[in-house]
Scaffold this active site. Structure first.
Site, PDB file in Angstrom:
ATOM      1  N   THR A  84       0.857  -1.195   0.000  1.00 11.50           N
ATOM      2  CA  THR A  84       0.000   0.000   0.000  1.00 11.50           C
ATOM      3  C   THR A  84       0.890   1.241   0.000  1.00 11.50           C
ATOM      4  OG1 THR A  84      -1.899   1.052   1.073  1.00 11.50           O
ATOM      5  CG2 THR A  84      -0.318   0.026   2.549  1.00 11.50           C
ATOM      6  N   ASN A  85       0.333   2.396   0.279  1.00 11.56           N
ATOM      7  CA  ASN A  85       1.142   3.614   0.331  1.00 11.56           C
ATOM      8  C   ASN A  85       0.698   4.461   1.522  1.00 11.56           C
ATOM      9  OD1 ASN A  85      -1.079   5.428  -0.590  1.00 11.56           O
ATOM     10  ND2 ASN A  85      -0.925   4.129  -2.395  1.00 11.56           N
ATOM     11  N   ARG A  86       1.376   5.614   1.692  1.00 14.39           N
ATOM     12  CA  ARG A  86       1.166   6.366   2.933  1.00 14.39           C
ATOM     13  C   ARG A  86      -0.008   7.336   2.884  1.00 14.39           C
ATOM     14  NH1 ARG A  86       7.249   8.173   3.845  1.00 14.39           N
ATOM     15  NH2 ARG A  86       6.289   9.689   5.238  1.00 14.39           N
ATOM     16  N   ALA A 144      -4.882   7.591  -4.074  1.00 12.10           N
ATOM     17  CA  ALA A 144      -3.483   7.231  -4.317  1.00 12.10           C
ATOM     18  C   ALA A 144      -3.516   5.761  -4.719  1.00 12.10           C
ATOM     19  CB  ALA A 144      -2.662   7.444  -3.060  1.00 12.10           C
TER      20      ALA A 144
END
Ligand code: CTP
Length: 402
Positions: free
Chosen positions: A208-210, A274
Protein backbone atom coordinates in the site's frame (compact mmCIF):
# COMPACT_ATOMS: atom_id res chain seq x y z
CA UNK A 1 -20.17 30.50 8.28
CA UNK A 2 -22.33 32.52 10.69
CA UNK A 3 -24.43 29.95 12.50
CA UNK A 4 -27.27 30.74 14.85
CA UNK A 5 -27.94 27.87 17.20
CA UNK A 6 -31.33 27.78 18.89
CA UNK A 7 -31.38 25.69 22.05
CA UNK A 8 -34.81 24.91 23.51
CA UNK A 9 -35.50 22.97 26.68
CA UNK A 10 -34.70 19.31 26.17
CA UNK A 11 -32.32 17.05 28.04
CA UNK A 12 -30.12 16.84 24.93
CA UNK A 13 -29.44 20.61 25.32
CA UNK A 14 -26.08 19.76 26.91
CA UNK A 15 -25.03 18.20 23.60
CA UNK A 16 -25.64 21.56 21.89
CA UNK A 17 -22.79 22.98 23.93
CA UNK A 18 -20.54 20.37 22.33
CA UNK A 19 -21.94 21.21 18.90
CA UNK A 20 -21.33 24.94 19.47
CA UNK A 21 -17.74 24.21 20.44
CA UNK A 22 -17.13 21.88 17.50
CA UNK A 23 -18.41 24.47 15.02
CA UNK A 24 -16.47 27.31 16.67
CA UNK A 25 -13.30 25.20 16.57
CA UNK A 26 -13.84 24.68 12.85
CA UNK A 27 -13.62 28.45 12.44
CA UNK A 28 -17.35 29.26 12.22
CA UNK A 29 -18.99 32.06 14.17
CA UNK A 30 -21.65 30.60 16.40
CA UNK A 31 -24.21 32.60 18.33
CA UNK A 32 -26.71 30.86 20.56
CA UNK A 33 -30.30 31.62 21.49
CA UNK A 34 -31.25 29.85 24.68
CA UNK A 35 -34.98 29.67 25.37
CA UNK A 36 -36.23 30.00 28.92
CA UNK A 37 -36.69 26.24 29.16
CA UNK A 38 -33.28 25.68 27.55
CA UNK A 39 -31.67 27.81 30.24
CA UNK A 40 -32.89 25.30 32.84
CA UNK A 41 -30.62 22.69 31.25
CA UNK A 42 -27.48 24.69 30.38
CA UNK A 43 -26.34 28.22 31.07
CA UNK A 44 -25.67 31.21 28.80
CA UNK A 45 -22.19 31.38 30.31
CA UNK A 46 -21.39 27.86 29.04
CA UNK A 47 -22.34 28.90 25.52
CA UNK A 48 -20.75 32.34 25.44
CA UNK A 49 -17.53 30.87 26.86
CA UNK A 50 -17.41 28.12 24.24
CA UNK A 51 -18.25 30.35 21.27
CA UNK A 52 -16.67 33.66 22.32
CA UNK A 53 -19.93 35.27 21.15
CA UNK A 54 -22.86 36.58 23.17
CA UNK A 55 -25.64 34.19 24.09
CA UNK A 56 -29.14 35.55 23.48
CA UNK A 57 -32.46 34.96 25.13
CA UNK A 58 -34.56 36.26 27.96
CA UNK A 59 -34.57 34.82 31.38
CA UNK A 60 -34.69 37.22 34.29
CA UNK A 61 -33.36 34.51 36.64
CA UNK A 62 -30.18 34.33 34.62
CA UNK A 63 -29.36 38.03 34.80
CA UNK A 64 -28.83 40.31 31.84
CA UNK A 65 -27.50 38.37 28.90
CA UNK A 66 -29.32 39.73 25.92
CA UNK A 67 -27.75 42.22 23.54
CA UNK A 68 -29.88 44.96 21.90
CA UNK A 69 -33.13 43.54 23.27
CA UNK A 70 -35.35 45.80 21.18
CA UNK A 71 -34.32 44.70 17.69
CA UNK A 72 -32.35 41.58 18.32
CA UNK A 73 -34.74 39.21 16.57
CA UNK A 74 -34.32 41.06 13.28
CA UNK A 75 -30.59 41.60 13.75
CA UNK A 76 -30.03 37.95 14.54
CA UNK A 77 -32.30 36.82 11.73
CA UNK A 78 -30.18 38.87 9.30
CA UNK A 79 -26.85 37.91 10.84
CA UNK A 80 -27.46 34.17 10.49
CA UNK A 81 -26.26 32.31 7.40
CA UNK A 82 -27.99 29.25 8.84
CA UNK A 83 -30.26 28.71 11.82
CA UNK A 84 -30.10 25.31 13.53
CA UNK A 85 -32.47 24.22 16.30
CA UNK A 86 -30.78 21.60 18.46
CA UNK A 87 -32.40 19.79 20.24
CA UNK A 88 -35.65 20.51 18.40
CA UNK A 89 -38.46 19.82 20.85
CA UNK A 90 -42.07 19.05 19.97
CA UNK A 91 -42.96 22.50 21.30
CA UNK A 92 -40.69 24.60 19.06
CA UNK A 93 -41.41 22.37 16.04
CA UNK A 94 -45.13 22.94 16.62
CA UNK A 95 -44.67 26.69 17.03
CA UNK A 96 -42.58 27.11 13.87
CA UNK A 97 -44.83 24.85 11.78
CA UNK A 98 -47.78 27.09 12.67
CA UNK A 99 -46.05 30.45 12.41
CA UNK A 100 -46.22 31.29 16.10
CA UNK A 101 -43.75 33.86 17.40
CA UNK A 102 -43.89 34.01 21.16
CA UNK A 103 -40.24 34.29 22.15
CA UNK A 104 -36.89 35.25 20.65
CA UNK A 105 -36.17 31.89 19.00
CA UNK A 106 -39.60 31.43 17.40
CA UNK A 107 -39.52 35.07 16.21
CA UNK A 108 -36.10 34.67 14.62
CA UNK A 109 -37.26 31.45 12.93
CA UNK A 110 -40.07 33.42 11.27
CA UNK A 111 -38.00 36.46 10.41
CA UNK A 112 -34.87 34.85 8.97
CA UNK A 113 -34.26 34.22 5.28
CA UNK A 114 -31.37 31.87 6.08
CA UNK A 115 -31.72 28.10 5.67
CA UNK A 116 -33.16 26.40 8.76
CA UNK A 117 -32.15 23.00 10.10
CA UNK A 118 -33.87 20.94 12.80
CA UNK A 119 -32.28 18.17 14.87
CA UNK A 120 -35.20 16.75 16.88
CA UNK A 121 -34.80 14.86 20.16
CA UNK A 122 -37.70 13.71 22.29
CA UNK A 123 -39.44 10.73 23.86
CA UNK A 124 -40.27 7.94 21.38
CA UNK A 125 -44.02 8.34 21.84
CA UNK A 126 -43.83 12.08 21.24
CA UNK A 127 -41.60 11.56 18.18
CA UNK A 128 -44.02 9.02 16.70
CA UNK A 129 -47.09 11.18 17.38
CA UNK A 130 -48.87 12.19 14.15
CA UNK A 131 -49.04 15.81 15.31
CA UNK A 132 -45.23 16.05 15.56
CA UNK A 133 -44.74 14.23 12.27
CA UNK A 134 -47.31 16.45 10.55
CA UNK A 135 -45.58 19.55 11.90
CA UNK A 136 -42.22 18.30 10.65
CA UNK A 137 -43.69 17.49 7.25
CA UNK A 138 -44.93 21.09 7.13
CA UNK A 139 -41.46 22.40 8.02
CA UNK A 140 -39.94 20.21 5.29
CA UNK A 141 -42.45 21.70 2.85
CA UNK A 142 -40.97 25.13 3.73
CA UNK A 143 -37.60 23.71 2.57
CA UNK A 144 -36.32 23.29 6.11
CA UNK A 145 -33.81 20.45 6.64
CA UNK A 146 -34.35 17.80 9.30
CA UNK A 147 -31.62 15.59 10.77
CA UNK A 148 -33.63 12.62 11.97
CA UNK A 149 -33.03 11.35 15.49
CA UNK A 150 -31.21 8.06 16.11
CA UNK A 151 -32.60 4.95 17.76
CA UNK A 152 -31.33 4.14 21.24
CA UNK A 153 -32.01 4.27 24.94
CA UNK A 154 -33.50 7.67 25.73
CA UNK A 155 -33.06 9.78 28.86
CA UNK A 156 -36.61 8.80 29.90
CA UNK A 157 -35.52 5.14 29.99
CA UNK A 158 -37.54 4.13 26.93
CA UNK A 159 -35.85 2.57 23.95
CA UNK A 160 -36.66 3.65 20.41
CA UNK A 161 -36.34 6.56 18.03
CA UNK A 162 -35.92 10.06 19.46
CA UNK A 163 -32.27 10.23 20.52
CA UNK A 164 -30.50 13.33 19.20
CA UNK A 165 -28.38 12.49 16.12
CA UNK A 166 -24.62 12.41 16.62
CA UNK A 167 -23.21 15.90 17.18
CA UNK A 168 -20.63 15.35 14.39
CA UNK A 169 -23.41 14.42 11.94
CA UNK A 170 -25.43 17.52 12.88
CA UNK A 171 -22.31 19.66 12.31
CA UNK A 172 -21.89 18.12 8.84
CA UNK A 173 -25.56 18.66 8.02
CA UNK A 174 -25.21 22.31 9.07
CA UNK A 175 -22.30 22.81 6.69
CA UNK A 176 -24.12 20.97 3.92
CA UNK A 177 -27.26 23.09 4.20
CA UNK A 178 -25.59 26.40 5.01
CA UNK A 179 -22.94 26.47 2.29
CA UNK A 180 -24.01 28.48 -0.77
CA UNK A 181 -24.52 26.18 -3.75
CA UNK A 182 -22.32 26.55 -6.82
CA UNK A 183 -24.32 26.76 -10.01
CA UNK A 184 -21.81 24.71 -11.99
CA UNK A 185 -22.09 21.85 -9.49
CA UNK A 186 -25.52 21.95 -7.86
CA UNK A 187 -27.49 18.81 -8.67
CA UNK A 188 -24.55 17.37 -10.62
CA UNK A 189 -23.32 13.83 -10.00
CA UNK A 190 -19.66 13.67 -9.05
CA UNK A 191 -17.79 10.37 -8.83
CA UNK A 192 -14.77 10.67 -6.56
CA UNK A 193 -11.97 8.22 -5.76
CA UNK A 194 -10.08 8.65 -2.48
CA UNK A 195 -7.68 6.91 -0.15
CA UNK A 196 -4.95 4.37 -0.73
CA UNK A 197 -5.48 1.06 -2.46
CA UNK A 198 -4.12 -2.20 -1.05
CA UNK A 199 -2.70 -5.03 -3.10
CA UNK A 200 -2.49 -8.28 -1.20
CA UNK A 201 0.54 -10.57 -1.42
CA UNK A 202 -0.95 -13.30 0.73
CA UNK A 203 -3.60 -13.48 3.48
CA UNK A 204 -1.50 -11.33 5.87
CA UNK A 205 0.73 -9.10 3.75
CA UNK A 206 -0.23 -6.19 1.58
CA UNK A 207 1.35 -3.49 -0.59
CA UNK A 208 0.00 0.00 0.00
CA UNK A 209 1.14 3.61 0.33
CA UNK A 210 1.17 6.37 2.93
CA UNK A 211 -1.92 8.22 1.75
CA UNK A 212 -4.66 8.44 4.40
CA UNK A 213 -7.43 9.67 2.10
CA UNK A 214 -7.97 12.87 4.11
CA UNK A 215 -7.85 15.19 1.11
CA UNK A 216 -10.23 13.01 -0.90
CA UNK A 217 -12.71 12.88 1.97
CA UNK A 218 -12.52 16.67 2.39
CA UNK A 219 -13.13 17.03 -1.35
CA UNK A 220 -16.18 14.75 -1.04
CA UNK A 221 -17.52 17.01 1.73
CA UNK A 222 -16.78 20.17 -0.25
CA UNK A 223 -18.51 18.86 -3.42
CA UNK A 224 -21.45 17.72 -1.25
CA UNK A 225 -21.69 21.15 0.38
CA UNK A 226 -21.53 22.88 -3.01
CA UNK A 227 -24.69 20.97 -3.97
CA UNK A 228 -23.25 18.02 -5.90
CA UNK A 229 -24.53 14.48 -5.49
CA UNK A 230 -21.30 12.71 -4.58
CA UNK A 231 -20.50 9.03 -4.98
CA UNK A 232 -17.29 8.23 -3.16
CA UNK A 233 -15.18 5.17 -3.94
CA UNK A 234 -12.97 4.92 -0.90
CA UNK A 235 -9.90 2.90 0.06
CA UNK A 236 -8.18 2.93 3.44
CA UNK A 237 -9.43 3.09 7.00
CA UNK A 238 -10.93 6.57 7.45
CA UNK A 239 -14.66 6.79 8.18
CA UNK A 240 -16.90 7.81 5.29
CA UNK A 241 -18.14 11.41 5.39
CA UNK A 242 -21.75 12.01 6.44
CA UNK A 243 -24.30 12.37 3.67
CA UNK A 244 -22.10 10.93 0.95
CA UNK A 245 -22.90 7.62 -0.75
CA UNK A 246 -19.71 5.63 -0.19
CA UNK A 247 -18.46 2.36 -1.68
CA UNK A 248 -15.56 0.72 0.17
CA UNK A 249 -12.87 -0.88 -1.96
CA UNK A 250 -9.49 -2.48 -1.38
CA UNK A 251 -7.49 -3.00 -4.58
CA UNK A 252 -7.02 -0.86 -7.71
CA UNK A 253 -9.04 -3.43 -9.65
CA UNK A 254 -11.94 -3.14 -7.18
CA UNK A 255 -11.74 0.65 -7.34
CA UNK A 256 -11.90 0.55 -11.13
CA UNK A 257 -14.86 -1.86 -11.11
CA UNK A 258 -16.78 0.38 -8.66
CA UNK A 259 -16.06 3.43 -10.82
CA UNK A 260 -16.94 1.71 -14.09
CA UNK A 261 -20.33 0.76 -12.67
CA UNK A 262 -21.06 4.43 -11.87
CA UNK A 263 -19.29 6.45 -14.54
CA UNK A 264 -22.01 6.46 -17.18
CA UNK A 265 -24.42 8.13 -14.74
CA UNK A 266 -21.93 10.75 -13.54
CA UNK A 267 -21.29 14.30 -14.75
CA UNK A 268 -17.71 14.37 -13.55
CA UNK A 269 -14.91 12.35 -12.02
CA UNK A 270 -12.31 13.40 -9.47
CA UNK A 271 -9.36 11.06 -9.01
CA UNK A 272 -8.04 11.86 -5.55
CA UNK A 273 -7.09 8.27 -4.69
CA UNK A 274 -3.48 7.23 -4.32
CA UNK A 275 -3.84 4.17 -6.50
CA UNK A 276 -1.09 1.55 -6.28
CA UNK A 277 0.66 1.47 -9.65
CA UNK A 278 1.70 -2.17 -9.20
CA UNK A 279 0.30 -5.31 -7.69
CA UNK A 280 1.93 -8.71 -7.10
CA UNK A 281 1.61 -10.92 -10.15
CA UNK A 282 0.32 -13.74 -7.95
CA UNK A 283 -1.60 -13.59 -4.70
CA UNK A 284 -0.58 -16.57 -2.53
CA UNK A 285 -3.63 -18.33 -1.07
CA UNK A 286 -1.65 -19.26 2.09
CA UNK A 287 0.80 -17.20 4.11
CA UNK A 288 4.18 -17.25 2.34
CA UNK A 289 7.01 -18.70 4.49
CA UNK A 290 10.39 -16.99 4.57
CA UNK A 291 13.15 -18.56 2.47
CA UNK A 292 16.93 -18.59 2.96
CA UNK A 293 18.21 -16.65 -0.02
CA UNK A 294 17.20 -13.41 -1.73
CA UNK A 295 13.53 -13.37 -2.67
CA UNK A 296 11.91 -11.88 -5.72
CA UNK A 297 8.50 -10.31 -5.89
CA UNK A 298 7.13 -9.99 -9.38
CA UNK A 299 4.93 -6.92 -9.80
CA UNK A 300 2.60 -6.11 -12.65
CA UNK A 301 0.84 -2.83 -13.48
CA UNK A 302 -2.59 -2.07 -12.10
CA UNK A 303 -5.18 -0.47 -14.41
CA UNK A 304 -5.10 3.33 -14.64
CA UNK A 305 -8.57 4.32 -13.44
CA UNK A 306 -8.62 7.86 -14.82
CA UNK A 307 -7.22 6.85 -18.21
CA UNK A 308 -9.67 3.92 -18.49
CA UNK A 309 -12.70 6.08 -17.71
CA UNK A 310 -11.44 8.98 -19.80
CA UNK A 311 -11.30 6.66 -22.83
CA UNK A 312 -15.05 6.01 -22.57
CA UNK A 313 -16.26 9.46 -21.52
CA UNK A 314 -19.41 10.96 -22.95
CA UNK A 315 -19.39 14.50 -24.32
CA UNK A 316 -19.83 16.91 -21.40
CA UNK A 317 -18.29 14.65 -18.75
CA UNK A 318 -15.30 16.22 -17.04
CA UNK A 319 -12.32 14.68 -15.21
CA UNK A 320 -10.00 16.12 -12.57
CA UNK A 321 -6.80 14.31 -11.62
CA UNK A 322 -4.12 14.83 -9.03
CA UNK A 323 -0.38 14.54 -9.30
CA UNK A 324 2.24 14.37 -6.62
CA UNK A 325 5.58 15.41 -8.04
CA UNK A 326 8.95 16.10 -6.47
CA UNK A 327 10.56 17.75 -9.51
CA UNK A 328 9.49 19.57 -12.72
CA UNK A 329 6.00 19.31 -11.30
CA UNK A 330 4.22 21.59 -13.78
CA UNK A 331 5.77 19.91 -16.84
CA UNK A 332 4.90 16.46 -15.49
CA UNK A 333 1.35 17.59 -14.76
CA UNK A 334 0.92 18.95 -18.28
CA UNK A 335 2.10 15.59 -19.66
CA UNK A 336 -0.36 13.73 -17.39
CA UNK A 337 -3.21 16.01 -18.50
CA UNK A 338 -2.56 15.05 -22.12
CA UNK A 339 -1.84 11.38 -21.57
CA UNK A 340 -4.88 10.65 -19.43
CA UNK A 341 -7.21 13.04 -21.25
CA UNK A 342 -8.08 15.18 -18.19
CA UNK A 343 -9.63 18.64 -17.85
CA UNK A 344 -7.30 19.66 -15.06
CA UNK A 345 -4.52 18.19 -12.95
CA UNK A 346 -4.02 19.53 -9.45
CA UNK A 347 -0.37 19.32 -8.63
CA UNK A 348 1.08 18.74 -5.22
CA UNK A 349 4.70 19.64 -4.77
CA UNK A 350 5.86 16.87 -2.45
CA UNK A 351 9.27 18.34 -1.66
CA UNK A 352 9.96 18.70 2.07
CA UNK A 353 7.49 15.92 2.89
CA UNK A 354 4.43 18.04 2.03
CA UNK A 355 1.18 16.39 0.80
CA UNK A 356 1.05 12.94 2.41
CA UNK A 357 0.08 13.31 6.04
CA UNK A 358 0.62 17.12 5.99
CA UNK A 359 -2.10 19.31 7.47
CA UNK A 360 -1.47 22.35 5.26
CA UNK A 361 -1.00 22.07 1.55
CA UNK A 362 -0.87 23.95 -1.77
CA UNK A 363 -2.25 22.76 -5.10
CA UNK A 364 -1.53 24.23 -8.52
CA UNK A 365 -4.15 23.51 -11.17
CA UNK A 366 -2.80 22.79 -14.64
CA UNK A 367 -5.28 22.93 -17.52
CA UNK A 368 -5.04 22.98 -21.31
CA UNK A 369 -4.41 26.73 -20.87
CA UNK A 370 -1.33 26.01 -18.74
CA UNK A 371 -0.66 26.44 -15.00
CA UNK A 372 -3.28 28.45 -13.09
CA UNK A 373 -2.91 30.46 -9.88
CA UNK A 374 -1.87 28.23 -6.97
CA UNK A 375 -4.55 27.42 -4.37
CA UNK A 376 -3.25 27.57 -0.80
CA UNK A 377 -1.35 27.06 1.41
CA UNK A 378 -4.44 26.09 3.37
CA UNK A 379 -5.52 23.40 5.81
CA UNK A 380 -6.95 20.42 3.88
CA UNK A 381 -10.65 21.13 4.58
CA UNK A 382 -10.31 24.74 3.40
CA UNK A 383 -8.10 23.72 0.50
CA UNK A 384 -10.77 21.25 -0.64
CA UNK A 385 -13.41 24.00 -0.48
CA UNK A 386 -11.19 26.37 -2.45
CA UNK A 387 -10.55 23.71 -5.12
CA UNK A 388 -14.26 22.98 -5.46
CA UNK A 389 -15.03 26.69 -5.70
CA UNK A 390 -12.38 27.15 -8.36
CA UNK A 391 -13.72 24.23 -10.38
CA UNK A 392 -17.39 25.14 -9.85
CA UNK A 393 -16.76 28.67 -11.15
CA UNK A 394 -14.85 27.30 -14.11
CA UNK A 395 -17.69 24.95 -15.00
CA UNK A 396 -20.17 27.78 -14.75
CA UNK A 397 -18.02 30.01 -16.95
CA UNK A 398 -17.75 27.19 -19.52
CA UNK A 399 -21.52 26.80 -19.50
CA UNK A 400 -21.89 30.51 -20.14
CA UNK A 401 -19.44 30.22 -23.03
CA UNK A 402 -16.77 32.43 -21.45
N1 CTP B 1 -4.59 7.26 -10.87
C1 CTP B 1 -5.54 6.36 -11.30
N2 CTP B 1 -5.23 5.06 -11.46
C2 CTP B 1 -3.98 4.60 -11.27
C3 CTP B 1 -2.99 5.52 -10.86
C4 CTP B 1 -3.33 6.84 -10.66
O1 CTP B 1 -6.69 6.77 -11.48
N3 CTP B 1 -3.68 3.33 -11.45
C5 CTP B 1 -4.96 8.68 -10.71
C6 CTP B 1 -4.80 9.22 -9.30
O2 CTP B 1 -6.00 9.12 -8.56
C7 CTP B 1 -4.40 10.66 -9.57
C8 CTP B 1 -3.60 10.56 -10.83
O3 CTP B 1 -4.08 9.41 -11.50
O4 CTP B 1 -5.52 11.48 -9.84
C9 CTP B 1 -2.15 10.39 -10.52
O5 CTP B 1 -1.50 9.96 -11.64
P1 CTP B 1 -0.18 9.09 -11.56
O6 CTP B 1 0.34 9.00 -12.94
O7 CTP B 1 -0.33 7.87 -10.78
O8 CTP B 1 0.64 10.08 -10.71
P2 CTP B 1 1.92 9.77 -10.03
O9 CTP B 1 1.82 8.54 -9.18
O10 CTP B 1 2.29 11.04 -9.39
O11 CTP B 1 2.73 9.46 -11.38
P3 CTP B 1 4.15 8.85 -11.58
O12 CTP B 1 4.10 7.52 -10.93
O13 CTP B 1 4.20 8.82 -13.06
O14 CTP B 1 5.01 9.85 -10.93
Amino acid sequence: MQILLGIPGGIAAYKSADLARLLANQGHRVRCILTEAGARFITPLTLSSLTAEPCYGANPDQGEWRANPSIEHIELARWAELVAVVPATADIIGKAANGLASDLLSTVLLATRAPILWAPAMNTGMWAHPAVQANLARLRSFDHAVVDPDDGILACGEEGSGKLAQVASIAEAILMHGTPKLRGLAGRRVLLTAGPTREDLDPVRTLTNRSTGTMGIELARAFRDAGAEVQLVLGGELPAPWGVETVRVRSAQEMLAACEARWAGADGLVGAAAVADQRPELVAPEKVKKGDGPETLILVRTPDILATLSAVRRPGQWILGFAAESQDHLAHAAAKLQKKGLDAVLVNDIQDGRAFGAQVNTLTPVTAQGPQAAIGPLPKAELARAVVEWWGHRLEAQKNGQ
